[in-house]
Design an enzyme around this catalytic site. Structure first.
Site, PDB file in Angstrom:
ATOM      1  N   ASN A   1      43.875  48.200  38.516  1.00 48.84           N
ATOM      2  CA  ASN A   1      44.862  47.156  38.810  1.00 48.84           C
ATOM      3  C   ASN A   1      45.589  46.867  37.499  1.00 48.84           C
ATOM      4  O   ASN A   1      45.016  46.266  36.602  1.00 48.84           O
ATOM      5  CB  ASN A   1      44.145  45.904  39.322  1.00 48.84           C
ATOM      6  CG  ASN A   1      45.078  44.701  39.425  1.00 48.84           C
ATOM      7  OD1 ASN A   1      46.299  44.838  39.339  1.00 48.84           O
ATOM      8  ND2 ASN A   1      44.504  43.515  39.604  1.00 48.84           N
TER       9      ASN A   1
ATOM     10  N   LYS B   1      48.064  44.931  36.976  1.00 48.01           N
ATOM     11  CA  LYS B   1      48.632  43.581  36.864  1.00 48.01           C
ATOM     12  C   LYS B   1      50.082  43.680  36.376  1.00 48.01           C
ATOM     13  O   LYS B   1      50.771  44.638  36.742  1.00 48.01           O
ATOM     14  CB  LYS B   1      47.742  42.721  35.959  1.00 48.01           C
ATOM     15  CG  LYS B   1      46.269  42.802  36.391  1.00 48.01           C
ATOM     16  CD  LYS B   1      45.373  41.788  35.772  1.00 48.01           C
ATOM     17  CE  LYS B   1      43.960  41.960  36.321  1.00 48.01           C
ATOM     18  NZ  LYS B   1      43.018  40.956  35.824  1.00 48.01           N
TER      19      LYS B   1
ATOM     20  N   HIS C   1      43.851  38.662  45.295  1.00 45.74           N
ATOM     21  CA  HIS C   1      43.302  38.675  43.931  1.00 45.74           C
ATOM     22  C   HIS C   1      43.209  37.230  43.431  1.00 45.74           C
ATOM     23  O   HIS C   1      44.063  36.400  43.759  1.00 45.74           O
ATOM     24  CB  HIS C   1      44.209  39.510  43.018  1.00 45.74           C
ATOM     25  CG  HIS C   1      43.588  39.762  41.687  1.00 45.74           C
ATOM     26  ND1 HIS C   1      43.581  38.818  40.690  1.00 45.74           N
ATOM     27  CD2 HIS C   1      42.915  40.835  41.200  1.00 45.74           C
ATOM     28  CE1 HIS C   1      42.922  39.307  39.636  1.00 45.74           C
ATOM     29  NE2 HIS C   1      42.513  40.520  39.922  1.00 45.74           N
TER      30      HIS C   1
ATOM     31  N   GLU D   1      43.972  35.926  40.736  1.00 47.14           N
ATOM     32  CA  GLU D   1      45.171  35.443  40.030  1.00 47.14           C
ATOM     33  C   GLU D   1      46.232  34.983  41.027  1.00 47.14           C
ATOM     34  O   GLU D   1      46.974  34.031  40.765  1.00 47.14           O
ATOM     35  CB  GLU D   1      45.694  36.540  39.090  1.00 47.14           C
ATOM     36  CG  GLU D   1      44.773  36.687  37.880  1.00 47.14           C
ATOM     37  CD  GLU D   1      44.697  38.085  37.297  1.00 47.14           C
ATOM     38  OE1 GLU D   1      45.585  38.911  37.550  1.00 47.14           O
ATOM     39  OE2 GLU D   1      43.712  38.347  36.574  1.00 47.14           O
TER      40      GLU D   1
ATOM     41  N   GLU E   1      35.022  40.149  42.734  1.00 48.84           N
ATOM     42  CA  GLU E   1      35.427  39.892  41.357  1.00 48.84           C
ATOM     43  C   GLU E   1      35.121  38.440  41.002  1.00 48.84           C
ATOM     44  O   GLU E   1      35.904  37.534  41.351  1.00 48.84           O
ATOM     45  CB  GLU E   1      36.931  40.137  41.184  1.00 48.84           C
ATOM     46  CG  GLU E   1      37.360  41.553  41.475  1.00 48.84           C
ATOM     47  CD  GLU E   1      38.660  41.919  40.765  1.00 48.84           C
ATOM     48  OE1 GLU E   1      38.699  42.979  40.137  1.00 48.84           O
ATOM     49  OE2 GLU E   1      39.631  41.135  40.824  1.00 48.84           O
TER      50      GLU E   1
ATOM     51  N   GLY F   1      38.756  39.665  32.728  1.00 49.12           N
ATOM     52  CA  GLY F   1      39.432  39.622  31.431  1.00 49.12           C
ATOM     53  C   GLY F   1      38.682  38.859  30.368  1.00 49.12           C
ATOM     54  O   GLY F   1      39.235  38.559  29.306  1.00 49.12           O
TER      55      GLY F   1
ATOM     56  N   SER G   1      35.858  42.763  33.926  1.00 45.23           N
ATOM     57  CA  SER G   1      35.429  43.293  32.620  1.00 45.23           C
ATOM     58  C   SER G   1      34.641  44.595  32.738  1.00 45.23           C
ATOM     59  O   SER G   1      33.704  44.836  31.979  1.00 45.23           O
ATOM     60  CB  SER G   1      34.627  42.240  31.850  1.00 45.23           C
ATOM     61  OG  SER G   1      35.459  41.137  31.524  1.00 45.23           O
TER      62      SER G   1
HETATM   63  P1  13P Z   1      39.589  43.157  33.918  1.00 45.48           P
HETATM   64  O1  13P Z   1      38.972  44.509  34.210  1.00 45.48           O
HETATM   65  O2  13P Z   1      40.679  43.220  32.913  1.00 45.48           O
HETATM   66  O3  13P Z   1      38.534  42.132  33.643  1.00 45.48           O
HETATM   67  O4  13P Z   1      40.313  42.692  35.282  1.00 45.48           O
HETATM   68  C1  13P Z   1      39.608  42.746  36.472  1.00 45.48           C
HETATM   69  C2  13P Z   1      40.547  42.528  37.587  1.00 45.48           C
HETATM   70  O5  13P Z   1      41.037  41.432  37.793  1.00 45.48           O
HETATM   71  C3  13P Z   1      40.892  43.676  38.423  1.00 45.48           C
HETATM   72  O6  13P Z   1      41.550  43.290  39.590  1.00 45.48           O
END
Ligand code: 13P
Length: 257
Positions: free
Chosen positions: A10, A12, A96, A98, A168, A174, A214
């Site tokens: 992903n 982003k 997601h 976010e 997640e 992150g 992560s």
């Molecule tokens: P990270 O791997 O950067 O922690 O992000 C995870 C994520 O949100 C994937 O959708």
């Protein structure tokens, strides 16, 4: 029943079209290291889909990070399922964290989007996961139960069987912090249990459930070696071709299928 493991990136809001093309070209040079035993997908910004459809190695499918559920209309700034499908998307990430937190997406909206993605003949990657407050309050399982039930409500067992769910934990995204692979396995097994209750055993055994948060080349094998964890949804570590391939190798090497 053997579920094929998946590595999904992903991106982003990272990478211009030129940067996405450079990734695909680098991945092309390394693609001999991508085992055929796994499935791969990259979900770039929607602006890069068209280019990646041409230059991405064929082993790597494409996905979108979001869509709106209406087929068309006066929805400024949104894109529809048909629009991303036309550009080569096979998957769509839905719900997601976010989007849930920064863009106020509710369980209701997530459910409508999942249904729209399935109706369009694409595969939703439904994201679920608790935040830190919920975790500290011991509410992880009720939260992921609610998000899973609501997200998949209204789908047939056959549709659920094709779907992908990603667990997640919000606090792991992150942050460089992760649950232990064993703790992630417990939650993912519980999600599979919820799906069995709601949609039947067959769907629950077929649905792929990924871990995300992560994930890096040095921890992916631990997660993907768990019996219920069918792969990973990766943000930061999916942005470089070398790191993407290193994760694929670690997954293939540690495969217990
Ligand atoms: P990270 O791997 O950067 O922690 O992000 C995870 C994520 O949100 C994937 O959708």
């Amino acid at each position: 029943m053997a579920r094929r493991k998946m590595l999904v990136g992903n991106w982003k809001m990272y990478k211009t079209v030129a940067e996405a093309r450079a990734f695909a070209e680098a991945l092309g040079r390394l693609s001999g290291r991508l085992s055929d035993d796994l499935e791969y997908a990259i979900c770039p910004p929607v602006t890069a889909l068209q280019t990646l459809r041409v230059v991405m190695p064929t082993k790597v499918a494409l996905g979108a990070q979001n869509v709106y559920f209406e087929p068309q209309g006066a929805f400024t700034g949104e894109v529809s399922t048909d629009m991303v499908k036309e550009l080569g998307a096979r998957y769509v990430i839905v719900g997601h964290s976010e989007r849930r937190t920064l863009f106020c997406e509710t369980d209701d909206l997530v459910q409508k989007k999942v249904q729209a993605v399935v109706a369009a003949g694409m595969v939703p990657i439904l994201c679920v996961g608790e935040n830190l407050v919920e975790r500290d309050a011991g509410e992880t399982l009720p939260v992921v139960r609610r998000q899973t039930e609501r997200g998949l409500a209204g789908l047939s067992g056959a549709a659920v069987a094709q779907t992908v769910v990603a667990y997640e934990p919000v606090w792991a995204i992150g942050s460089g912090r992760t649950p232990s692979a064993e703790d992630a396995e417990v939650v993912i097994a519980a999600i599979r249990g919820v799906i069995a209750e709601q949609h039947g055993l067959e769907a629950a055994e077929a649905v792929r459930i990924l871990y995300g948060g992560s994930v890096k080349p040095n921890n992916i094998a631990g997660f993907c070696g768990q019996p219920n964890i069918d792969g990973a949804l990766v943000g930061g570590a999916s942005l470089e071709a070398e790191s993407f391939v290193a994760m694929a190798e670690a997954m293939a090497g540690g495969d217990n299928a």
